[in-house]
Write an enzyme that holds these catalytic residues in place. Structure first.
Site, mmCIF file in Angstrom:
data_model
loop_
_atom_site.group_PDB
_atom_site.id
_atom_site.type_symbol
_atom_site.label_atom_id
_atom_site.label_comp_id
_atom_site.label_asym_id
_atom_site.label_seq_id
_atom_site.Cartn_x
_atom_site.Cartn_y
_atom_site.Cartn_z
ATOM 1 N N ALA A 1 0.850 -1.194 0.000
ATOM 2 C CA ALA A 1 0.000 0.000 0.000
ATOM 3 C C ALA A 1 0.881 1.239 0.000
ATOM 4 O O ALA A 1 2.030 1.213 0.458
ATOM 5 C CB ALA A 1 -0.922 0.009 1.220
ATOM 6 N N ASP A 2 0.325 2.310 -0.522
ATOM 7 C CA ASP A 2 1.005 3.608 -0.448
ATOM 8 C C ASP A 2 -0.049 4.683 -0.229
ATOM 9 O O ASP A 2 -1.131 4.637 -0.816
ATOM 10 C CB ASP A 2 1.795 3.895 -1.723
ATOM 11 C CG ASP A 2 2.757 5.068 -1.526
ATOM 12 O OD1 ASP A 2 3.711 4.915 -0.738
ATOM 13 O OD2 ASP A 2 2.539 6.130 -2.135
#
Length: 286
Positions: free
Chosen positions: A90-91
């Site tokens: 995830a970012d």
């Protein structure tokens, strides 16, 4: 702007992570790891060492999409692209009128960001990727965050906690910055770094629908079959569901994966053989 969810799938088959897969998290963020623990997810950590630089003019949503995919692909390649592994990456970024507010360089930079967000609404975007050998299932989630009006005293008060240094946008909702937020529109956990509802959909176990259909069929058959015929039909799949994942997990340490596959195939064949013998011996009807 309201919360948005955009699901995508790039696969050659079923790309969603399954319950028999080992979950590898491509992050060492304490906040993301703690969020996963709160929903009872078992995982191991394999941080992704990637360049997270923002290209000038890059759209914030396109940026988190690119970085999250890069993290997932990098870790998946590093661990050998195993069939029984799902990599979760995830970012998250903070977006103020199309400008990405990354981690501040220093206190002055953090002060600038907080002043810019004072009394205004900004967006927090997170892109989540579940990467398997079949491909990737992804989702982008956006939450609107509106700050209260911040005077210089309020900003200095917050900076005094020191929690801004490693946070995108120079604030973290899980700490004192909660006092700076007037309202949220969207996923609260997204602002913390991982939208749990959407992440659960990416990596959720898919046994429920199959289990319900199986129980319905067994209930119907039970009214027409004798116990000694119905019992093996009912319990053999349950044994498969419990035993095969345990065997696979135990055999991951096997240096020769061919041995593991032979053992699993032999076990399945033996169980199906037992069921077949019952059916041939007693028949399907009394």
């Amino acid at each position: 702007m309201t919360r948005t969810r955009r699901f995508d799938s790039e696969s050659r088959g079923e790309s969603r992570c399954r319950s028999v897969m080992e979950l590898v998290v491509a992050s060492q963020s304490p906040r993301r790891l703690e969020l996963l623990r709160t929903i009872g997810v078992a995982f191991r950590v394999r941080p992704a060492d990637v360049d997270e630089s923002w290209s000038p003019g890059e759209n914030p949503i396109a940026y988190v999409d690119r970085i999250a995919r890069l993290k997932a692909d990098t870790v998946f390649a590093a661990i050998g692209a195993a069939r029984d592994v799902c990599v979760l990456a995830a970012d998250t970024t903070v977006d103020l009128d199309g400008e990405i507010l990354a981690k501040p360089d220093d206190d002055d930079d953090a002060r600038r960001m907080l002043q810019a967000m004072s009394g205004r609404t900004h967006q927090v975007h997170t892109h989540v990727v579940g990467r398997t050998v079949a491909g990737a299932r992804t989702v982008t989630v956006t939450t609107d965050v509106t700050f209260v009006e911040l005077d210089d005293a309020a900003i200095e008060w917050y900076l005094g906690f020191g929690e801004h240094a490693d946070k995108a946008g120079a604030y973290g909702m899980q700490g004192a910055a909660a006092a700076l937020v007037d309202r949220l529109d969207g996923s609260p956990s997204n602002v913390l770094g991982l939208p749990l509802a959407e992440t659960t959909d990416v990596v959720r176990y898919r046994w429920f629908a199959a289990a319900m259909a199986y129980l319905l069929i067994m209930t119907l058959l039970a009214s027409r079959l004798s116990w000694d015929t119905w019992a093996p039909l009912a319990f053999a799949p349950i044994l498969f569901a419990i035993t095969i994942p345990l065997l696979k997990r135990g055999l991951r340490k096997d240096p020769d994966q061919r041995i593991g596959k032979i053992v699993v195939i032999a076990f399945v064949a033996k169980m199906f053989g037992a069921v077949a013998r019952y059916v041939l011996t007693y028949g399907l009807y009394e």
